[in-house]
Design an enzyme around this catalytic site. Structure first.
Site, short mmCIF file in Angstrom:
data_model
loop_
_atom_site.label_atom_id
_atom_site.label_comp_id
_atom_site.label_asym_id
_atom_site.label_seq_id
_atom_site.Cartn_x
_atom_site.Cartn_y
_atom_site.Cartn_z
N PHE A 115 23.79 25.77 -15.38
CA PHE A 115 22.88 24.62 -15.30
C PHE A 115 21.49 25.00 -14.78
O PHE A 115 21.27 26.10 -14.31
CB PHE A 115 23.48 23.44 -14.52
CG PHE A 115 24.03 23.71 -13.15
CD1 PHE A 115 23.61 24.75 -12.37
CD2 PHE A 115 24.98 22.84 -12.61
CE1 PHE A 115 24.11 24.96 -11.10
CE2 PHE A 115 25.50 23.03 -11.34
CZ PHE A 115 25.05 24.09 -10.59
N GLU A 116 20.56 24.05 -14.92
CA GLU A 116 19.13 24.25 -14.67
C GLU A 116 18.57 25.37 -15.55
O GLU A 116 17.68 26.12 -15.17
CB GLU A 116 18.85 24.58 -13.19
CG GLU A 116 19.44 23.61 -12.18
CD GLU A 116 18.76 22.25 -12.20
OE1 GLU A 116 18.18 21.88 -13.23
OE2 GLU A 116 18.84 21.55 -11.19
N GLY A 117 19.11 25.47 -16.77
CA GLY A 117 18.71 26.51 -17.70
C GLY A 117 19.65 27.69 -17.58
O GLY A 117 19.75 28.31 -16.53
#
Length: 379
Positions: free
Chosen positions: A362-364
């Protein structure tokens, strides 16, 4: 083993001490119960809010704690060392506050921000969609301008605190292309908003991740944050900070795994001596410690650049990549140190290993971080 931190002020040292005490009393004592039962820790986030831990990096005149980002991230690390799900949700709450605190009008900030930064309202970040994760520009959820405001239609996915949060930073399409995305401050409940069943995740069981279904809900026009079409700029700016939050959470998780492994290595005996005294295992622990310290140094470097007002997007991607890869390696090694016991739920290292995996996603994803980093070499 306590982390030897270099903090900028006595106030910061006091804050970290308060965080440790609260985390030991409120998080460490409850984590196993809620993670195993997959139950939400009711009342915990208001407790963190009352302690002032949910608005730390925002200015005091907006109701925040006025702390440098390097201090805030170390608070997140301490929380994650006790309970990763709570630390991640705390980071996401800070991420959800970012659009209003940074791009909102003074009137909007005065209306909504104080209760958000005080932790009276908990936030979620609603950017991803089933077909648009790392490719945020491909989102399809629509915000159609109508007489009363914006009619929201579409599906948003992978929302931490989904269905429980009091507000969401919602990104929806108001036009065509990458310049046709806008940010709205959506309420947690609205006619025309429903939620899917929480995802059955590998880890972070105590805080739900859910899908939102918007079926014509109308949000007031004053819920638009910034200007129409500014959504991706807001989202990507927020994600730079959010990636540092995840880097700090990953470092705290890795620190917890290292400490558990060191404690076990000093207790377990084989061939007449403690296993920590066997060089082969001692070298594994040394590599684990080096990885944790490197991760911490990397996220602190990026945070200090942010605090100085210098560009830090590249460093944020480096920190997210380094810290989350380190957490995956360190937690895996911790399971190995425990041997067969590490594969059981009798010890927390198997949970640490499961929790570390999502940090790389997550968050890229870390593949996206490598893409961001590599683009920095183009001339």
């Amino acid at each position: 083993m306590a982390v030897d931190r270099l903090l900028p002020t006595q106030e910061a040292e006091d804050l970290l001490e308060l965080t440790r005490d609260l985390a030991d009393k409120e998080l460490a004592t409850r984590v196993e119960q809620h993670e195993r039962a997959e139950t939400y820790p009711e009342g915990l986030f208001p407790t963190l809010g009352e302690a002032g831990l949910l608005g730390l990096p925002y200015p005091e005149d907006l109701g925040g704690g006025g702390q440098p980002y390097e201090v805030y991230l170390q608070v997140l690390e301490e929380l994650a060392a006790r309970w990763a799900a709570v630390a991640v949700a705390t980071s996401v709450h800070g991420l959800a506050c970012f659009p209003l605190a940074t791009y909102g009008s003074e009137e909007q900030q005065q209306c909504w921000l104080p209760s958000m930064l005080a932790g009276e309202q908990i936030g979620g970040y609603s950017l991803s969609e089933p077909q648009a994760g790392s490719d945020a520009a491909a989102l399809r959820c629509k915000a159609e301008q109508v007489e009363d405001g914006y009619r929201i239609t579409g599906t948003k996915a992978w929302i931490t605190h989904g269905g429980i949060a009091d507000f969401y930073a919602l990104f929806a399409r108001t036009g065509e292309g990458s310049a046709g995305i806008s940010c709205l401050l959506a309420p947690g409940q609205a006619d025309g908003l429903s939620w899917g069943k929480p995802e059955e995740k590998m880890g972070l069981h105590a805080v739900p991740t859910a899908t939102a279904h918007w079926d014509g809900a109308v949000l007031d026009a004053d819920r638009l944050i910034g200007r129409e079409g500014q959504g991706l700029q807001i989202a990507f700016s927020a994600l730079d900070s959010g990636r540092l939050g995840i880097a700090a959470c990953a470092t705290g998780l890795a620190q917890a795994a290292l400490e558990a492994a060191v404690d076990y290595a000093n207790e377990r005996e084989t061939f007449g001596r403690k296993i920590v005294d066997h060089q082969g295992l001692g070298f594994v622990l040394a590599d684990m410690a080096a990885a944790v310290d490197s991760a911490r140094a990397t996220y602190l470097d990026a945070a200090r650049r942010r605090d100085l007002g210098r560009p830090y997007s590249w460093q944020a991607s480096v920190a997210k990549l380094v810290a989350t890869d380190a957490a995956m390696k360190v937690t895996t090694d911790a399971v190995q140190v425990f041997g067969g016991y590490g594969y059981t739920r009798d010890f927390p290292v198997e949970r640490f290993m499961r929790e570390a995996k999502i940090m790389q996603i997550f968050e890229g994803t870390n593949q996206i971080q490598r893409l961001v980093i590599s683009r920095g070499f183009a001339r």
